[in-house]
Design a protein around this motif. Sequence first.
Motif, PDB file in Angstrom:
ATOM      1  N   TRP A  33       1.091  -1.186  -0.350  1.00 22.42           N
ATOM      2  CA  TRP A  33      -0.325  -0.247  -0.563  1.00 22.42           C
ATOM      3  C   TRP A  33       1.016   0.992  -0.072  1.00 22.42           C
ATOM      4  CZ3 TRP A  33      -4.559  -0.698   4.012  1.00 22.42           C
ATOM      5  CH2 TRP A  33      -5.044  -1.673   3.237  1.00 22.42           C
ATOM      6  N   ILE A  34       2.003   0.640   1.114  1.00 21.26           N
ATOM      7  CA  ILE A  34       2.599   2.226   0.794  1.00 21.26           C
ATOM      8  C   ILE A  34       3.244   2.260  -0.689  1.00 21.26           C
ATOM      9  CG2 ILE A  34       5.449   3.124   1.382  1.00 21.26           C
ATOM     10  CD1 ILE A  34       4.379   2.148   4.464  1.00 21.26           C
ATOM     11  N   GLY A  35       4.447   1.688  -1.797  1.00 16.17           N
ATOM     12  CA  GLY A  35       4.315   1.803  -3.009  1.00 16.17           C
ATOM     13  C   GLY A  35       2.886   2.083  -3.675  1.00 16.17           C
ATOM     14  N   ARG A  36       1.940   1.394  -3.565  1.00 12.45           N
ATOM     15  CA  ARG A  36       1.054   2.198  -4.102  1.00 12.45           C
ATOM     16  C   ARG A  36      -0.018   3.510  -4.307  1.00 12.45           C
ATOM     17  NH1 ARG A  36      -4.370  -2.032  -5.047  1.00 12.45           N
ATOM     18  NH2 ARG A  36      -5.135  -1.158  -6.993  1.00 12.45           N
ATOM     19  N   HIS A  37      -0.314   3.560  -3.242  1.00 16.18           N
ATOM     20  CA  HIS A  37      -0.755   4.331  -2.512  1.00 16.18           C
ATOM     21  C   HIS A  37       0.502   5.881  -2.616  1.00 16.18           C
ATOM     22  CE1 HIS A  37      -4.648   2.256  -3.521  1.00 16.18           C
ATOM     23  NE2 HIS A  37      -3.650   1.104  -2.688  1.00 16.18           N
ATOM     24  N   GLY A  38       1.569   5.554  -2.066  1.00 18.47           N
ATOM     25  CA  GLY A  38       2.184   6.869  -1.085  1.00 18.47           C
ATOM     26  C   GLY A  38       1.860   6.619   0.199  1.00 18.47           C
ATOM     27  N   GLY A 161     -11.762 -15.247   8.129  1.00 18.65           N
ATOM     28  CA  GLY A 161     -12.012 -16.050   7.402  1.00 18.65           C
ATOM     29  C   GLY A 161     -10.558 -16.979   7.844  1.00 18.65           C
ATOM     30  N   PRO A 162     -10.155 -18.360   7.468  1.00 23.63           N
ATOM     31  CA  PRO A 162      -8.704 -18.280   8.317  1.00 23.63           C
ATOM     32  C   PRO A 162      -7.415 -18.126   7.115  1.00 23.63           C
ATOM     33  CG  PRO A 162     -10.502 -20.355   6.456  1.00 23.63           C
ATOM     34  CD  PRO A 162     -10.843 -18.440   6.639  1.00 23.63           C
ATOM     35  N   ARG A 163      -6.801 -17.046   7.076  1.00 22.44           N
ATOM     36  CA  ARG A 163      -6.187 -15.896   6.667  1.00 22.44           C
ATOM     37  C   ARG A 163      -5.218 -15.982   7.074  1.00 22.44           C
ATOM     38  NH1 ARG A 163      -9.363 -12.996   2.487  1.00 22.44           N
ATOM     39  NH2 ARG A 163      -7.807 -12.534   1.243  1.00 22.44           N
ATOM     40  N   GLY A 164      -4.493 -16.650   8.433  1.00 24.74           N
ATOM     41  CA  GLY A 164      -3.108 -16.720   8.963  1.00 24.74           C
ATOM     42  C   GLY A 164      -3.016 -15.837   9.971  1.00 24.74           C
ATOM     43  N   HIS A 165      -2.030 -14.570  10.226  1.00 29.58           N
ATOM     44  CA  HIS A 165      -1.569 -13.591  10.704  1.00 29.58           C
ATOM     45  C   HIS A 165      -1.765 -11.585   9.622  1.00 29.58           C
ATOM     46  CE1 HIS A 165      -0.140 -11.029  13.961  1.00 29.58           C
ATOM     47  NE2 HIS A 165       0.550 -11.214  13.681  1.00 29.58           N
ATOM     48  N   LEU A 166      -2.698 -12.340   8.813  1.00 30.29           N
ATOM     49  CA  LEU A 166      -3.250 -11.335   7.501  1.00 30.29           C
ATOM     50  C   LEU A 166      -2.123 -10.384   7.239  1.00 30.29           C
ATOM     51  CD1 LEU A 166      -6.441 -10.592   9.166  1.00 30.29           C
ATOM     52  CD2 LEU A 166      -5.571 -11.511   7.351  1.00 30.29           C
ATOM     53  N   ASN A 167      -1.071 -11.199   7.056  1.00 34.70           N
ATOM     54  CA  ASN A 167       1.115 -10.666   6.864  1.00 34.70           C
ATOM     55  C   ASN A 167       1.471 -10.829   5.003  1.00 34.70           C
ATOM     56  OD1 ASN A 167       1.389 -13.168   7.037  1.00 34.70           O
ATOM     57  ND2 ASN A 167       2.350 -12.472   8.931  1.00 34.70           N
ATOM     58  N   GLY A 168       1.994 -10.446   5.147  1.00 33.67           N
ATOM     59  CA  GLY A 168       3.114 -11.099   3.734  1.00 33.67           C
ATOM     60  C   GLY A 168       2.310 -12.961   3.829  1.00 33.67           C
ATOM     61  N   GLU A 169       2.785 -13.814   4.120  1.00 29.72           N
ATOM     62  CA  GLU A 169       2.691 -15.141   4.511  1.00 29.72           C
ATOM     63  C   GLU A 169       1.132 -15.330   4.328  1.00 29.72           C
ATOM     64  OE1 GLU A 169       3.784 -16.437   7.361  1.00 29.72           O
ATOM     65  OE2 GLU A 169       6.192 -15.948   7.428  1.00 29.72           O
ATOM     66  N   SER A 170       0.290 -14.654   4.119  1.00 29.39           N
ATOM     67  CA  SER A 170      -1.112 -14.846   4.308  1.00 29.39           C
ATOM     68  C   SER A 170      -1.534 -14.926   2.864  1.00 29.39           C
ATOM     69  CB  SER A 170      -2.101 -13.778   4.534  1.00 29.39           C
ATOM     70  OG  SER A 170      -1.956 -14.224   5.668  1.00 29.39           O
ATOM     71  N   GLY A 171      -0.965 -14.054   1.723  1.00 30.84           N
ATOM     72  CA  GLY A 171      -1.091 -14.575   0.376  1.00 30.84           C
ATOM     73  C   GLY A 171      -2.091 -13.814   0.175  1.00 30.84           C
ATOM     74  N   LEU A 172      -1.861 -12.518   0.507  1.00 32.81           N
ATOM     75  CA  LEU A 172      -2.789 -11.333   0.275  1.00 32.81           C
ATOM     76  C   LEU A 172      -2.495 -10.454  -0.601  1.00 32.81           C
ATOM     77  CD1 LEU A 172      -3.872  -9.995   4.116  1.00 32.81           C
ATOM     78  CD2 LEU A 172      -4.816 -11.901   2.218  1.00 32.81           C
ATOM     79  N   GLY A 173      -1.600  -9.994  -1.318  1.00 35.02           N
ATOM     80  CA  GLY A 173      -1.190  -9.462  -2.702  1.00 35.02           C
ATOM     81  C   GLY A 173      -1.288  -8.049  -1.630  1.00 35.02           C
ATOM     82  N   ASP A 174      -1.774  -7.355  -2.503  1.00 32.41           N
ATOM     83  CA  ASP A 174      -2.509  -6.313  -2.596  1.00 32.41           C
ATOM     84  C   ASP A 174      -3.521  -5.628  -1.644  1.00 32.41           C
ATOM     85  OD1 ASP A 174       0.012  -4.590  -4.018  1.00 32.41           O
ATOM     86  OD2 ASP A 174      -1.667  -4.396  -5.323  1.00 32.41           O
ATOM     87  N   TRP A 175      -4.318  -6.153  -1.226  1.00 34.68           N
ATOM     88  CA  TRP A 175      -5.314  -6.903  -0.461  1.00 34.68           C
ATOM     89  C   TRP A 175      -6.202  -5.878  -0.735  1.00 34.68           C
ATOM     90  CZ3 TRP A 175      -5.867  -5.768   5.479  1.00 34.68           C
ATOM     91  CH2 TRP A 175      -7.006  -6.370   5.861  1.00 34.68           C
ATOM     92  N   ASP A 176      -7.334  -5.648  -1.533  1.00 34.15           N
ATOM     93  CA  ASP A 176      -7.865  -4.739  -2.567  1.00 34.15           C
ATOM     94  C   ASP A 176      -9.298  -4.506  -1.009  1.00 34.15           C
ATOM     95  OD1 ASP A 176      -5.891  -3.793  -4.309  1.00 34.15           O
ATOM     96  OD2 ASP A 176      -7.006  -5.614  -5.724  1.00 34.15           O
ATOM     97  N   GLU A 177      -9.771  -5.630  -0.972  1.00 31.30           N
ATOM     98  CA  GLU A 177     -10.702  -5.533  -0.385  1.00 31.30           C
ATOM     99  C   GLU A 177     -10.350  -5.138   1.324  1.00 31.30           C
ATOM    100  OE1 GLU A 177     -11.351  -9.305   1.276  1.00 31.30           O
ATOM    101  OE2 GLU A 177     -13.164  -9.548   2.838  1.00 31.30           O
ATOM    102  N   GLY A 178      -8.827  -4.743   1.806  1.00 27.77           N
ATOM    103  CA  GLY A 178      -9.012  -4.571   3.284  1.00 27.77           C
ATOM    104  C   GLY A 178      -8.979  -2.417   2.520  1.00 27.77           C
TER     105      GLY A 178
END
Length: 195
Positions: A33-38, A161-178
């Motif tokens: 998000w920092i890289g994408r949205h400044g 849902g079951p997304r682990g620690h909601l971090n890089g290992e969770s495979g969220l990518g840019d996490w547009d939903e968030g």
Amino acid sequence: MTPNPAEPALPTAHVLVLPGWLNSDAAHWQSRWIGRHGYHRLEQDDWTWPRRGDWMARLDEVLVATHAPVVLVAHSLGCQLVAAWAEHSRLTDRVRAALLVAPPDTEREDMPPQLHNWRPVRRGRLPFAALAVVSTDDPYCSVDRATAFCAGWGAPVLLAGPRGHLNGESGLGDWDEGHALLRTLAAGVRLALPG
């Protein structure tokens, strides 16, 4: 990465990203998000042995120098930072809202010694709007404990849902939903959550 011109900036708000223990790596949605949205990262002097008082003081320093209303985007220990800081700071009126993602249970006996000074968890009601996103299988906090923390903070909980620690290992990518949740929260729209 440059900010995405197709997506307008959040309305008159300065977005401050609060990573947790050890910072957020390049794969983490916060860094993306920092890289994408400044957006701006709250940098800490010591990411390895985080001292609660030092982290709170750093947040105060940054807010003193920030003139626009601020929206906080906290992950993991960053959520505990928001709660502890809000109980003591005189600058809480500068915060419009906070997105709290994956708060950890720092009172657990199996937490590493670097996090012991984050006990007890501060549970005072936040003086600004907040929304929490919690995974159902977070290895660092049970759903029941996370829900209890958030109830004290006055932050409604959205279960991811079951997304682990909601971090890089969770495979969220840019996490547009968030990010959509962040935009809604920053705009002051009350979210209708299930349950």
